[in-house]
Design a protein around this motif. Sequence first.
Motif, PDB file in Angstrom:
ATOM      1  N   LEU A 169       0.825  -1.208   0.000  1.00 22.32           N
ATOM      2  CA  LEU A 169       0.000   0.000   0.000  1.00 22.32           C
ATOM      3  C   LEU A 169       0.861   1.261   0.000  1.00 22.32           C
ATOM      4  O   LEU A 169       0.522   2.255  -0.644  1.00 22.32           O
ATOM      5  CB  LEU A 169      -0.937   0.005   1.209  1.00 22.32           C
ATOM      6  CG  LEU A 169      -2.066  -1.032   1.209  1.00 22.32           C
ATOM      7  CD1 LEU A 169      -2.974  -0.807   2.412  1.00 22.32           C
ATOM      8  CD2 LEU A 169      -2.878  -0.978  -0.075  1.00 22.32           C
ATOM      9  N   MET A 176       0.877   4.229  -2.690  1.00 20.09           N
ATOM     10  CA  MET A 176       0.716   5.620  -2.281  1.00 20.09           C
ATOM     11  C   MET A 176       1.823   6.487  -2.885  1.00 20.09           C
ATOM     12  O   MET A 176       1.567   7.604  -3.365  1.00 20.09           O
ATOM     13  CB  MET A 176       0.754   5.697  -0.756  1.00 20.09           C
ATOM     14  CG  MET A 176       0.392   7.049  -0.202  1.00 20.09           C
ATOM     15  SD  MET A 176       0.255   6.982   1.593  1.00 20.09           S
ATOM     16  CE  MET A 176      -0.421   8.613   1.907  1.00 20.09           C
ATOM     17  N   LYS A 188      -8.074   9.261  -3.014  1.00 24.99           N
ATOM     18  CA  LYS A 188      -7.427   7.979  -2.736  1.00 24.99           C
ATOM     19  C   LYS A 188      -6.292   8.129  -1.723  1.00 24.99           C
ATOM     20  O   LYS A 188      -6.091   7.279  -0.855  1.00 24.99           O
ATOM     21  CB  LYS A 188      -6.878   7.376  -4.028  1.00 24.99           C
ATOM     22  CG  LYS A 188      -7.928   6.753  -4.908  1.00 24.99           C
ATOM     23  CD  LYS A 188      -8.472   5.478  -4.295  1.00 24.99           C
ATOM     24  CE  LYS A 188      -9.340   4.729  -5.285  1.00 24.99           C
ATOM     25  NZ  LYS A 188      -9.795   3.431  -4.767  1.00 24.99           N
ATOM     26  N   TYR A 247      -5.823   6.205   1.800  1.00 28.66           N
ATOM     27  CA  TYR A 247      -4.619   5.449   2.152  1.00 28.66           C
ATOM     28  C   TYR A 247      -4.011   5.947   3.454  1.00 28.66           C
ATOM     29  O   TYR A 247      -3.486   5.167   4.245  1.00 28.66           O
ATOM     30  CB  TYR A 247      -3.593   5.520   1.012  1.00 28.66           C
ATOM     31  CG  TYR A 247      -3.758   4.419  -0.003  1.00 28.66           C
ATOM     32  CD1 TYR A 247      -5.014   4.150  -0.563  1.00 28.66           C
ATOM     33  CD2 TYR A 247      -2.693   3.644  -0.417  1.00 28.66           C
ATOM     34  CE1 TYR A 247      -5.188   3.137  -1.493  1.00 28.66           C
ATOM     35  CE2 TYR A 247      -2.851   2.619  -1.342  1.00 28.66           C
ATOM     36  CZ  TYR A 247      -4.100   2.376  -1.882  1.00 28.66           C
ATOM     37  OH  TYR A 247      -4.264   1.350  -2.798  1.00 28.66           O
TER      38      TYR A 247
END
Length: 350
Positions: free
Chosen positions: A83, A87, A149, A153
């Motif tokens: 993740l 990012m 987004k 995150y």
Amino acid sequence: MSTNPFKKATEVLAKLGITLSDEGFIKRLHELRSQKNQLSSYLTKAERYKSKVSPITYEKVKNDYQKRLQEIAAEHEEKEKKLKDEMDLMLRKRDELVEIVKPVAFEYEELKFRCMVGEYTKAAFLSLASDKINFLKDQKEKLQALSDKLAFYRLILNLQQEVTEPVETLPLELEDFEIPSEEAKESSFQPAEEEAGVAQKAVSPTSSELLEEEEFEFNFSATQRMSSENEFSETELTDVEEDIDLEQMVESEQAFVILKEEGQEDKPFMILPEESLTIGRAKDNTLRIDQDSISRYHAKISFENGQVIIRDLGSANGTFVNGKKIKEYALSDNDVILIGEKVKLIFKKL
């Protein structure tokens, strides 16, 4: 039917070549955090009650918990790294887009300013700025998808965004502006090459739409990014027990509650659209809170008909929203929920 903002953001980013982890991946990450939290609790209690069993039994149980915790922590760390890489990709793409947009945005601002002072008529301005406005709107959609987004995150990874001022203050908050007076229009300069076609262009579909949408805004301060190293500071990801979704999802906005505990990091718990988030002392609750003032099945939060509803499940000590005892309540962003006597939750809707 209302659109799903999370799905829309995903589709926009897919067009930019950015493919992100799906909901199943995020859900598994939340499950791992819950398991870490549970095993850590078992180890703490095993240490507390070890005098009640033989050393052999204590060591066997402790070693079992530690081994399971190590395995879960390794998988959890691997998923978090994925993740974080995603990012970082989004942050780089946002930088690229800002650099592409900046010169066009400055050109638009110049045209707007010349119209404001009377050099261009509104018709001439719309003719000259039409392509730029359409371009900026398209890029704004992409930047907004990235921003949404990235916010999600940060929540999932429990990152805190530092409050920093942009290195460069960009002048573009493109909002409605006053058109020059009739006298100014009559005497204002209009480029010769535009005179013949301006009247016709001004009533074309594109120009008409622009006339109705003068309040177009483009705020660079929301998209300006410092380096990824400076923008976020990471906090520990321990003892986080959460359910998931991507924010509201009330037709898909993303919704979650933040568990506030004194002396500990805030813990976000995502709310899934297809299942309730249950709160209580029993082990099978989504958000398990092992406190005497909490009933075994105390309350639940779920999506219903486009709203997020919290219900008290007949608890002994009650459920409160913004200081008022409730049996059923439609939550709004930043509502403060009190479960029992001490457990505080903040409802958030992105």
